[in-house]
Design a protein around this motif. Sequence first.
Motif, PDB file in Angstrom:
ATOM      1  N   PHE A 116       1.671 -56.091  13.241  1.00  0.00           N
ATOM      2  CA  PHE A 116       1.498 -56.736  14.543  1.00  0.00           C
ATOM      3  C   PHE A 116       2.771 -57.495  14.906  1.00  0.00           C
ATOM      4  O   PHE A 116       3.230 -57.433  16.044  1.00  0.00           O
ATOM      5  CB  PHE A 116       0.292 -57.678  14.527  1.00  0.00           C
ATOM      6  N   GLY A 117       3.343 -58.205  13.934  1.00  0.00           N
ATOM      7  CA  GLY A 117       4.596 -58.922  14.165  1.00  0.00           C
ATOM      8  C   GLY A 117       5.736 -57.978  14.490  1.00  0.00           C
ATOM      9  O   GLY A 117       6.594 -58.286  15.322  1.00  0.00           O
ATOM     10  N   LEU A 118       5.743 -56.813  13.859  1.00  0.00           N
ATOM     11  CA  LEU A 118       6.766 -55.812  14.153  1.00  0.00           C
ATOM     12  C   LEU A 118       6.647 -55.340  15.597  1.00  0.00           C
ATOM     13  O   LEU A 118       7.641 -55.269  16.325  1.00  0.00           O
ATOM     14  CB  LEU A 118       6.636 -54.624  13.193  1.00  0.00           C
ATOM     15  N   ALA A 119       5.429 -55.031  16.024  1.00  0.00           N
ATOM     16  CA  ALA A 119       5.219 -54.572  17.400  1.00  0.00           C
ATOM     17  C   ALA A 119       5.595 -55.667  18.408  1.00  0.00           C
ATOM     18  O   ALA A 119       6.248 -55.388  19.419  1.00  0.00           O
ATOM     19  CB  ALA A 119       3.770 -54.149  17.589  1.00  0.00           C
ATOM     20  N   LEU A 120       5.185 -56.888  18.119  1.00  0.00           N
ATOM     21  CA  LEU A 120       5.502 -57.998  19.006  1.00  0.00           C
ATOM     22  C   LEU A 120       7.007 -58.234  19.061  1.00  0.00           C
ATOM     23  O   LEU A 120       7.578 -58.429  20.142  1.00  0.00           O
ATOM     24  CB  LEU A 120       4.772 -59.263  18.548  1.00  0.00           C
ATOM     25  N   GLY A 121       7.655 -58.209  17.914  1.00  0.00           N
ATOM     26  CA  GLY A 121       9.110 -58.395  17.865  1.00  0.00           C
ATOM     27  C   GLY A 121       9.854 -57.325  18.647  1.00  0.00           C
ATOM     28  O   GLY A 121      10.833 -57.613  19.341  1.00  0.00           O
ATOM     29  N   MET A 122       9.387 -56.091  18.561  1.00  0.00           N
ATOM     30  CA  MET A 122      10.028 -55.002  19.304  1.00  0.00           C
ATOM     31  C   MET A 122       9.848 -55.192  20.807  1.00  0.00           C
ATOM     32  O   MET A 122      10.791 -55.002  21.582  1.00  0.00           O
ATOM     33  CB  MET A 122       9.456 -53.651  18.877  1.00  0.00           C
ATOM     34  N   ARG A 123       8.640 -55.574  21.225  1.00  0.00           N
ATOM     35  CA  ARG A 123       8.405 -55.794  22.665  1.00  0.00           C
ATOM     36  C   ARG A 123       9.274 -56.919  23.197  1.00  0.00           C
ATOM     37  O   ARG A 123       9.845 -56.822  24.276  1.00  0.00           O
ATOM     38  CB  ARG A 123       6.942 -56.121  22.919  1.00  0.00           C
ATOM     39  N   LEU A 124       9.354 -58.003  22.434  1.00  0.00           N
ATOM     40  CA  LEU A 124      10.176 -59.128  22.878  1.00  0.00           C
ATOM     41  C   LEU A 124      11.664 -58.769  22.868  1.00  0.00           C
ATOM     42  O   LEU A 124      12.410 -59.176  23.757  1.00  0.00           O
ATOM     43  CB  LEU A 124       9.924 -60.345  21.986  1.00  0.00           C
ATOM     44  N   ALA A 125      12.084 -57.995  21.888  1.00  0.00           N
ATOM     45  CA  ALA A 125      13.494 -57.615  21.784  1.00  0.00           C
ATOM     46  C   ALA A 125      13.911 -56.705  22.939  1.00  0.00           C
ATOM     47  O   ALA A 125      15.057 -56.771  23.398  1.00  0.00           O
ATOM     48  CB  ALA A 125      13.756 -56.923  20.449  1.00  0.00           C
ATOM     49  N   LEU A 126      13.006 -55.872  23.398  1.00  0.00           N
ATOM     50  CA  LEU A 126      13.339 -54.978  24.512  1.00  0.00           C
ATOM     51  C   LEU A 126      13.573 -55.756  25.805  1.00  0.00           C
ATOM     52  O   LEU A 126      14.251 -55.271  26.706  1.00  0.00           O
ATOM     53  CB  LEU A 126      12.227 -53.948  24.712  1.00  0.00           C
TER      54      LEU A 126
END
Length: 113
Positions: free
Chosen positions: A30-40
């Motif tokens: 979940f943290g990976l998905a959230l981090g990717m969304r925020l990074a984009l």
Amino acid sequence: MTPISVIGIDWAHLALGGLLGTLGSALFFFGLALGMRLALRARHPALLLLLSAGLRITALLALLWLVAQIGLAALAGFALAFLGIRFLALLIARHPPSVPHPKPGLTQPEPKG
């Protein structure tokens, strides 16, 4: 002839490790998905991804260390749960749920501005 000894498995520890592995892995991905969304959306995505990875890895290793203190069966349960959750995360990432398309003729008017 040498007698064959059977290794006993502590099923309660295996289940506890599996439960902790499921929770920890779900939070990790979940943290990976959230981090990717925020990074984009971020101005400096590399810094955000580095911070996200550092936090996720540290938290997972800390949980793994605690599980290892319980015993080998718990560690095995954790590893099996992590692999299962990883498989599910990859399945979801490769085949995201489809978003229903609007019906023709029901389009929203464009904002004036």
